[in-house]
Design an enzyme around this catalytic site. Structure first.
Site, PDB file in Angstrom:
ATOM      1  N   TYR A  83       5.940  -8.081  15.121  1.00 31.14           N
ATOM      2  CA  TYR A  83       6.026  -6.825  14.361  1.00 31.14           C
ATOM      3  C   TYR A  83       6.782  -5.766  15.159  1.00 31.14           C
ATOM      4  O   TYR A  83       7.729  -5.157  14.675  1.00 31.14           O
ATOM      5  CB  TYR A  83       4.612  -6.343  14.041  1.00 31.14           C
ATOM      6  N   PHE A 105       0.841  -1.215   0.000  1.00 34.32           N
ATOM      7  CA  PHE A 105       0.000   0.000   0.000  1.00 34.32           C
ATOM      8  C   PHE A 105       0.869   1.257   0.000  1.00 34.32           C
ATOM      9  O   PHE A 105       0.825   2.070  -0.932  1.00 34.32           O
ATOM     10  CB  PHE A 105      -0.924  -0.070   1.226  1.00 34.32           C
ATOM     11  N   GLY A 151       2.123  -7.779  -0.473  1.00 32.22           N
ATOM     12  CA  GLY A 151       1.996  -6.754  -1.517  1.00 32.22           C
ATOM     13  C   GLY A 151       1.232  -7.310  -2.706  1.00 32.22           C
ATOM     14  O   GLY A 151       1.119  -8.521  -2.877  1.00 32.22           O
ATOM     15  N   ASP A 189       9.598  -6.787  -4.309  1.00 22.71           N
ATOM     16  CA  ASP A 189       8.588  -7.318  -3.394  1.00 22.71           C
ATOM     17  C   ASP A 189       8.507  -8.822  -3.608  1.00 22.71           C
ATOM     18  O   ASP A 189       8.633  -9.293  -4.736  1.00 22.71           O
ATOM     19  CB  ASP A 189       7.215  -6.679  -3.682  1.00 22.71           C
ATOM     20  N   ASN A 190       8.304  -9.565  -2.521  1.00 21.73           N
ATOM     21  CA  ASN A 190       8.124 -11.012  -2.705  1.00 21.73           C
ATOM     22  C   ASN A 190       6.642 -11.361  -2.845  1.00 21.73           C
ATOM     23  O   ASN A 190       6.292 -12.539  -2.949  1.00 21.73           O
ATOM     24  CB  ASN A 190       8.756 -11.803  -1.543  1.00 21.73           C
ATOM     25  N   ASP A 201      12.798 -11.718  -2.883  1.00 20.41           N
ATOM     26  CA  ASP A 201      12.647 -11.890  -1.437  1.00 20.41           C
ATOM     27  C   ASP A 201      13.896 -11.291  -0.786  1.00 20.41           C
ATOM     28  O   ASP A 201      14.981 -11.873  -0.870  1.00 20.41           O
ATOM     29  CB  ASP A 201      12.523 -13.378  -1.119  1.00 20.41           C
ATOM     30  N   LYS A 243      10.444  -4.280  14.111  1.00 21.33           N
ATOM     31  CA  LYS A 243      10.657  -2.882  13.747  1.00 21.33           C
ATOM     32  C   LYS A 243      11.638  -2.197  14.691  1.00 21.33           C
ATOM     33  O   LYS A 243      12.427  -1.345  14.279  1.00 21.33           O
ATOM     34  CB  LYS A 243       9.314  -2.140  13.715  1.00 21.33           C
TER      35      LYS A 243
END
Ligand code: UDP
Length: 317
Positions: A147, A14, A39, A34-35, A59, A151
């Protein structure tokens, strides 16, 4: 003069796809990687005949080399709670291995590097609003940790490559961004509410809906990110809209914008769901001269056609 060359990891996501558009508009040539785990190539369909644009299905948790680049925008990562819960290990791998590989590309070619980090680094924050100096309140073993910690680790690696190898890094902490191209079923609150409202289904408010978020429209977010890229700030900068809404207020805005007669249904609150979140954007204002300009109602209106078409498309399939 040849165009500056930008690499965008997560380029078909996005936010990544909107970034590709903005970079092309500014005269860059762009390679999107992008793998396609979360996406979608359909986000880049409109760029198929753009000569300055190239998509590669790669990847980035495996080593890669796309040749000399001037900019690396590291955006690859599942970003919705549903996606990163389903793909927990992949999320940790892209935040760790993928980040090393993105930084190695920047180091090798002397490129500027900007990573999309997140307000999730603040966890369930005990300081409100959140300044960049706040270290956060994160459960390191809870369901969101795949996540949050990915990050936080991404930020740590980025700072290390800056400190040890002098890579020209930037860290953007992004807060709840929304707009066209969000996947209808990614589980985030705005696609969920828009989809439910347009189908006439109940809007699922988790818990009592008193938890807050601060929603940033995608064009504002991209503007802030490009300004950060052009700055020389290596420490994290919050890029988000500081107007805070309860989730119940967000549901009411969606009902008003869609004109839907849907009702609100309360469901269980997911574990570790942050109770409040609002960026302090003093730093972005002073350093970047950035200020978001699209309020939630206008942003939802701008997104309406996209969500309407996505709901219709899904209904046909
Ligand atoms: N949420 C909700 N209903 C939904 C989806 C999400 O009430 O159908 C709530 C969720 O519990 C959270 C907020 O909306 O408090 C934002 O959730 P989202 O998944 O969009 O992002 P988060 O900020 O939690 O990463």
């Amino acid at each position: 003069m040849s165009k500056p060359r930008a690499l965008v990891t997560g380029g078909s996501g996005f936010l990544g796809s909107h970034l590709c558009d903005a970079l092309l508009a500014e005269g860059y040539s762009v390679i999107a990687l992008d793998n396609l785990l979360t996406g979608k190539q359909s986000n880049l369909e409109h760029l198929r005949h753009e000569s300055a644009f190239e998509f590669r299905q790669v990847d980035i948790t495996l080593p890669f080399d796309c040749g000399p680049v001037d900019y690396v925008f590291h955006f690859a990562c599942p970003a919705s709670p549903v996606d990163y819960t389903v793909h927990g290990v992949e999320t940790l791998k892209v935040g760790s291995l993928g980040t090393f590989h993105a930084l190695e590309a920047a180091q090798k070619y002397g490129a500027m590097y900007l990573v999309s980090s997140t307000s999730e680094c603040y966890g369930d924050p005990l300081e409100h609003p959140q300044k960049e100096t706040y270290w956060g309140n994160v459960n390191p073993i809870g369901p969101r940790s795949v996540y949050d910690e990915a990050k936080r680790f991404t930020e740590a690696v980025s700072m290390a490559y800056h400190r040890y190898y002098k890579v020209d890094t930037r860290i953007a902490r992004i807060f709840n961004t929304y707009g066209p191209r969000m996947q209808l079923n990614d589980g985030r609150v705005i696609p969920n509410f828009m989809k439910q409202a347009l189908r006439g289904e109940d809007l699922t408010v988790y818990g009592d809906g008193s938890q807050t978020r601060s929603f940033c429209y995608v064009s504002d977010e991209i503007d802030g990110l490009l300004r950060l890229a052009k700055s020389s700030e290596h420490l994290p900068v919050n890029i988000g809209n500081p107007t805070e809404f309860t989730i119940l207020e967000c549901a009411q805005q969606v009902l008003a914008v869609t004109g839907s007669k849907s009702r609100i249904r309360h469901e269980a609150l997911p574990p570790d769901d942050p109770k409040q979140r609002r960026p302090d954007i003093t730093k972005a204002r002073t350093l970047l001269g950035w200020e978001p300009g699209v309020d939630l109602e206008s942003g939802l209106r701008r997104s309406l056609d996209y969500f309407r078409e996505a709901v219709e498309r899904e209904g046909r399939n």
